[in-house]
Design a protein around this motif. Structure first.
Motif, PDB file in Angstrom:
ATOM      1  N   VAL A 239      -8.202 -14.415  31.252  1.00  0.00           N
ATOM      2  CA  VAL A 239      -7.172 -14.326  32.281  1.00  0.00           C
ATOM      3  C   VAL A 239      -5.883 -13.741  31.729  1.00  0.00           C
ATOM      4  O   VAL A 239      -5.591 -13.810  30.536  1.00  0.00           O
ATOM      5  N   THR A 240      -5.135 -13.158  32.643  1.00  0.00           N
ATOM      6  CA  THR A 240      -3.794 -12.687  32.339  1.00  0.00           C
ATOM      7  C   THR A 240      -2.977 -12.794  33.611  1.00  0.00           C
ATOM      8  O   THR A 240      -3.521 -13.071  34.683  1.00  0.00           O
ATOM      9  N   ASP A 241      -1.673 -12.609  33.518  1.00  0.00           N
ATOM     10  CA  ASP A 241      -0.880 -12.572  34.736  1.00  0.00           C
ATOM     11  C   ASP A 241      -0.265 -11.194  34.942  1.00  0.00           C
ATOM     12  O   ASP A 241      -0.644 -10.457  35.836  1.00  0.00           O
ATOM     13  N   TRP A 242       0.617 -10.767  34.043  1.00  0.00           N
ATOM     14  CA  TRP A 242       1.200  -9.434  34.205  1.00  0.00           C
ATOM     15  C   TRP A 242       0.985  -8.581  32.974  1.00  0.00           C
ATOM     16  O   TRP A 242       1.335  -7.394  32.978  1.00  0.00           O
ATOM     17  N   ALA A 243       0.413  -9.129  31.932  1.00  0.00           N
ATOM     18  CA  ALA A 243      -0.063  -8.376  30.772  1.00  0.00           C
ATOM     19  C   ALA A 243       0.973  -7.415  30.208  1.00  0.00           C
ATOM     20  O   ALA A 243       0.639  -6.350  29.701  1.00  0.00           O
ATOM     21  N   SER A 244       2.249  -7.774  30.301  1.00  0.00           N
ATOM     22  CA  SER A 244       3.360  -6.946  29.837  1.00  0.00           C
ATOM     23  C   SER A 244       3.481  -5.619  30.591  1.00  0.00           C
ATOM     24  O   SER A 244       4.275  -4.766  30.228  1.00  0.00           O
ATOM     25  N   MET A 245       2.685  -5.433  31.639  1.00  0.00           N
ATOM     26  CA  MET A 245       2.865  -4.276  32.530  1.00  0.00           C
ATOM     27  C   MET A 245       3.663  -4.770  33.738  1.00  0.00           C
ATOM     28  O   MET A 245       3.126  -4.969  34.831  1.00  0.00           O
ATOM     29  N   ASP A 246       4.959  -4.913  33.536  1.00  0.00           N
ATOM     30  CA  ASP A 246       5.809  -5.722  34.389  1.00  0.00           C
ATOM     31  C   ASP A 246       5.618  -5.496  35.884  1.00  0.00           C
ATOM     32  O   ASP A 246       5.459  -6.439  36.648  1.00  0.00           O
ATOM     33  N   ASN A 247       5.694  -4.236  36.325  1.00  0.00           N
ATOM     34  CA  ASN A 247       5.690  -3.971  37.765  1.00  0.00           C
ATOM     35  C   ASN A 247       4.482  -3.146  38.193  1.00  0.00           C
ATOM     36  O   ASN A 247       4.539  -2.423  39.188  1.00  0.00           O
ATOM     37  N   SER A 248       3.396  -3.257  37.466  1.00  0.00           N
ATOM     38  CA  SER A 248       2.205  -2.471  37.783  1.00  0.00           C
ATOM     39  C   SER A 248       1.608  -2.864  39.127  1.00  0.00           C
ATOM     40  O   SER A 248       1.578  -4.050  39.480  1.00  0.00           O
ATOM     41  N   PRO A 249       1.089  -1.896  39.882  1.00  0.00           N
ATOM     42  CA  PRO A 249       0.396  -2.230  41.137  1.00  0.00           C
ATOM     43  C   PRO A 249      -0.811  -3.136  40.933  1.00  0.00           C
ATOM     44  O   PRO A 249      -1.290  -3.747  41.901  1.00  0.00           O
ATOM     45  N   ARG A 250      -1.302  -3.245  39.700  1.00  0.00           N
ATOM     46  CA  ARG A 250      -2.458  -4.108  39.439  1.00  0.00           C
ATOM     47  C   ARG A 250      -2.102  -5.588  39.555  1.00  0.00           C
ATOM     48  O   ARG A 250      -2.981  -6.428  39.753  1.00  0.00           O
ATOM     49  N   ASN A 251      -0.815  -5.926  39.410  1.00  0.00           N
ATOM     50  CA  ASN A 251      -0.441  -7.325  39.210  1.00  0.00           C
ATOM     51  C   ASN A 251      -0.827  -8.237  40.364  1.00  0.00           C
ATOM     52  O   ASN A 251      -1.145  -9.414  40.158  1.00  0.00           O
ATOM     53  N   GLN A 252      -0.812  -7.714  41.573  1.00  0.00           N
ATOM     54  CA  GLN A 252      -1.102  -8.580  42.717  1.00  0.00           C
ATOM     55  C   GLN A 252      -2.567  -9.005  42.766  1.00  0.00           C
ATOM     56  O   GLN A 252      -2.930  -9.880  43.543  1.00  0.00           O
ATOM     57  N   TYR A 253      -3.414  -8.407  41.913  1.00  0.00           N
ATOM     58  CA  TYR A 253      -4.841  -8.730  41.919  1.00  0.00           C
ATOM     59  C   TYR A 253      -5.296  -9.550  40.700  1.00  0.00           C
ATOM     60  O   TYR A 253      -6.440  -9.973  40.659  1.00  0.00           O
ATOM     61  N   LEU A 254      -4.411  -9.773  39.735  1.00  0.00           N
ATOM     62  CA  LEU A 254      -4.811 -10.485  38.514  1.00  0.00           C
ATOM     63  C   LEU A 254      -4.878 -11.978  38.764  1.00  0.00           C
ATOM     64  O   LEU A 254      -4.043 -12.536  39.441  1.00  0.00           O
ATOM     65  N   GLY A 255      -5.735 -12.828  38.116  1.00  0.00           N
ATOM     66  CA  GLY A 255      -7.022 -12.361  37.720  1.00  0.00           C
ATOM     67  C   GLY A 255      -7.370 -12.282  36.224  1.00  0.00           C
ATOM     68  O   GLY A 255      -6.669 -12.644  35.311  1.00  0.00           O
ATOM     69  N   SER A 256      -8.564 -11.833  36.071  1.00  0.00           N
ATOM     70  CA  SER A 256      -9.118 -11.520  34.764  1.00  0.00           C
ATOM     71  C   SER A 256      -8.763 -10.070  34.458  1.00  0.00           C
ATOM     72  O   SER A 256      -9.107  -9.170  35.222  1.00  0.00           O
ATOM     73  N   GLY A 257      -8.064  -9.863  33.342  1.00  0.00           N
ATOM     74  CA  GLY A 257      -7.618  -8.529  33.009  1.00  0.00           C
ATOM     75  C   GLY A 257      -8.648  -7.773  32.192  1.00  0.00           C
ATOM     76  O   GLY A 257      -9.213  -8.323  31.242  1.00  0.00           O
ATOM     77  N   VAL A 258      -8.873  -6.500  32.553  1.00  0.00           N
ATOM     78  CA  VAL A 258      -9.797  -5.697  31.760  1.00  0.00           C
ATOM     79  C   VAL A 258      -9.226  -5.460  30.371  1.00  0.00           C
ATOM     80  O   VAL A 258      -9.964  -5.357  29.386  1.00  0.00           O
TER      81      VAL A 258
END
Length: 553
Positions: A239-258
């Protein structure tokens, strides 16, 4: 539980596994003192490359520090150039260009200040306050609650209002009987990008410093075990939350980070490689049978983990219809957002050859990742993509480009890796000529600084104008393990080379002059015997150099 005035628990034990306990280091050099010892590249047709190279080192030396005693740090360090803290993944990438200047700048030793703060369960924070040496308070799990994210209740940072709205302690509830009895010391925000092993191996392959691997072996294993314990979920992913990619469009879906899931595979495989190096060390073989047996046992365990995690990633994160890897939501569905995080599958060796080929295709797709400045961290056809950069909505970053390049090389895509490296180098130098500085990140669709706001960023952005110049433009790469220097020459380069190129304790002067017939005349002067592997025009020539040599290729 008692707390000190930085709101940190006083009774938490730190630094148990790292044998360097107090400050000790070589004198810190100024840029003026170091300049005549640093590698000096030669590229007669590109004086702009050379100018930017030296300016990068000048900025870098302005960001080197002797730790204050109050911090408890044990080594001199190069700073991230971001704020008043040191950052783990920033420092990892800084070590990679500092390796070429290893004796003269505190590169890999900067990581000592993370190992000496490692908590007794193996956790290492992503961020420490430079003056005090304490963990950044926002990311500390003071209440020792189950794993959770600070940003669940604090949506005030670079557009994080769109982050997945879920309490992360629920990760444990459907975990098929798994019991997590000991909550973490740190919040989820603080536990990401576990790439210390990668940094240590990159350094070892350039320096050949076996004692360094012995020093960091136990901290690295303990770190891996902590993350495996705290972040592993019921999908067999991490799991991760924002993975240091602060404002990435991916964040709303995390989740398990690739990225975090692949990075855990990478850690396991890096640890296997380190263990095998230690097992094969002559001294270890002769005098430490019990230690050798323990290393062998660790290799077996780590191989099992790496395969298990790889299977889960390929089963759940790979989409065969689009040919891409995606994050996974807490409901077990693949995220719809294509980001640079997918390319950790290459570096970690998760992808098979067919999957790797598809990922390489995406890098050549002008609608997604093949932009004017390669490679944006978010695909250009995704909602929210920012052609001016927008931080993690489209910017080009040195660390993610380096990850992509090393991953491509792992699968034999050397030409594509070099194209990306040279594109990044060339654009960084062009922006330097226009602005006089190096930026934290760059826009993908124009050759300027975009909407980046941090300049003099050396910092990880120093990778392009130093490491990429030497390794990809000039073509030099030292291999301390094989005790050889590889020089990949390209036609039409004119006169290129490097004086004072350093690797494995050797200093070498090299210059290649292109002649009218397209051949290169190479002159070499080394202060120690070495093997020089020359690669040019689909030919490979191995030359034993003992002192000086002249070769026509």
């Amino acid at each position: 539980m008692q707390f000190n005035n930085q709101n940190q628990p006083e009774n938490w034990k730190r630094g148990l596994f790292f044998n360097k306990k107090t400050y000790a280091d070589e004198p810190l050099l100024t840029f003026e003192e170091a300049r005549n010892q640093l590698p000096s590249p030669i590229f007669e047709s590109r004086p702009d490359y050379i100018e930017c190279y030296w300016r990068t080192w000048e900025i870098a030396y302005g960001n080197t520090h002797i730790p204050v005693p109050e911090s408890g740090f044990v080594s001199n360090f190069i700073d991230a150039a971001f704020n008043d803290k040191i950052f783990l993944w920033d420092t990892v990438f800084m070590t990679m260009f500092c390796n070429v200047a290893h004796p003269y700048i505190p590169g890999i030793r900067s990581l000592d200040n993370f190992y000496c703060k490692q908590l007794d369960d193996g956790e290492i924070a992503r961020e420490y306050v430079t003056k005090t040496g304490v963990e950044f308070y926002k990311w500390v799990n003071i209440e020792r609650k189950p794993l959770h994210s600070f940003f669940h209740n604090h949506y005030k940072h670079r557009g994080l209002a769109q982050i997945n709205d879920l309490e992360f302690e629920v990760m444990y509830k459907p975990n098929l009987g798994r019991t997590v009895e000991n909550p973490p010391y740190l919040r989820l925000d603080n536990l990401n990008h576990p790439i210390l092993c990668w940094a240590e191996l990159e350094s070892f392959k350039h320096t050949g410093d076996l004692n360094r691997l012995k020093l960091v072996w136990e901290p690295l294993v303990r770190y891996y075990d902590a993350l495996r314990y705290h972040l592993y979920n019921h999908y067999g992913l991490f799991v991760t939350d924002w993975a240091s990619m602060d404002n990435s469009p991916r964040n709303q879906y995390l989740g398990s980070g690739v990225d975090i899931s692949c990075e855990m595979v990478l850690v396991a495989r890096n640890l296997i490689e380190i263990a095998n190096i230690l097992i094969n060390d002559k001294k270890l073989k002769e005098g430490a049978i019990a230690e050798t047996d323990e290393l062998v046992s660790q290799v077996v365990r780590l191989e099992q983990d790496a395969q298990t995690f790889t299977d889960s990633i390929n089963n759940l994160m790979w989409d065969p219809e689009t040919g891409f890897y995606y994050d996974v939501t807490n409901e077990g569905k693949r995220s719809p957002v294509k980001t640079i995080a997918a390319y950790w599958t290459l570096l970690a060796g998760v992808a098979d050859e067919t999957q790797a080929a598809k990922l390489a295709e995406w890098l050549n797709d002008p609608n997604t990742f093949f932009r004017k400045h390669r490679v944006p961290v978010c695909a250009a056809d995704e909602p929210g993509y920012d052609p001016r950069g927008g931080y993690w909505r489209g910017s080009v970053w040195a660390p993610t480009n380096t990850m992509v390049i090393r991953g491509l090389e792992k699968y034999g895509y050397y030409d594509l890796a070099r194209e990306i490296a040279l594109n990044h180098l060339d654009n960084v130098v062009k922006v330097y000529k226009d602005t006089g500085t190096i930026w934290e990140n760059y826009p993908p669709d124009s050759i300027d600084s975009g909407n980046a706001d941090k300049k003099d960023f050396v910092g990880w952005s120093g990778i392009a104008s130093t490491l990429y110049l030497l390794e990809h433009a000039i073509g030099l790469k030292g291999d301390a393990v094989q005790d050889e220097l590889i020089w990949r020459l390209q036609p039409g380069m004119g006169t290129i080379g490097c004086n004072r190129y350093w690797f494995a304790g050797k200093t070498v002067n090299l210059v290649a002059t292109e002649e009218a017939n397209g051949m290169y005349r190479i002159k070499v002067l080394s202060d120690a015997p070495l093997k020089l592997k020359l690669q040019y025009a689909n030919r490979e020539t191995l030359v034993e150099v003992n002192g000086q040599a002249e070769i026509l290729i």
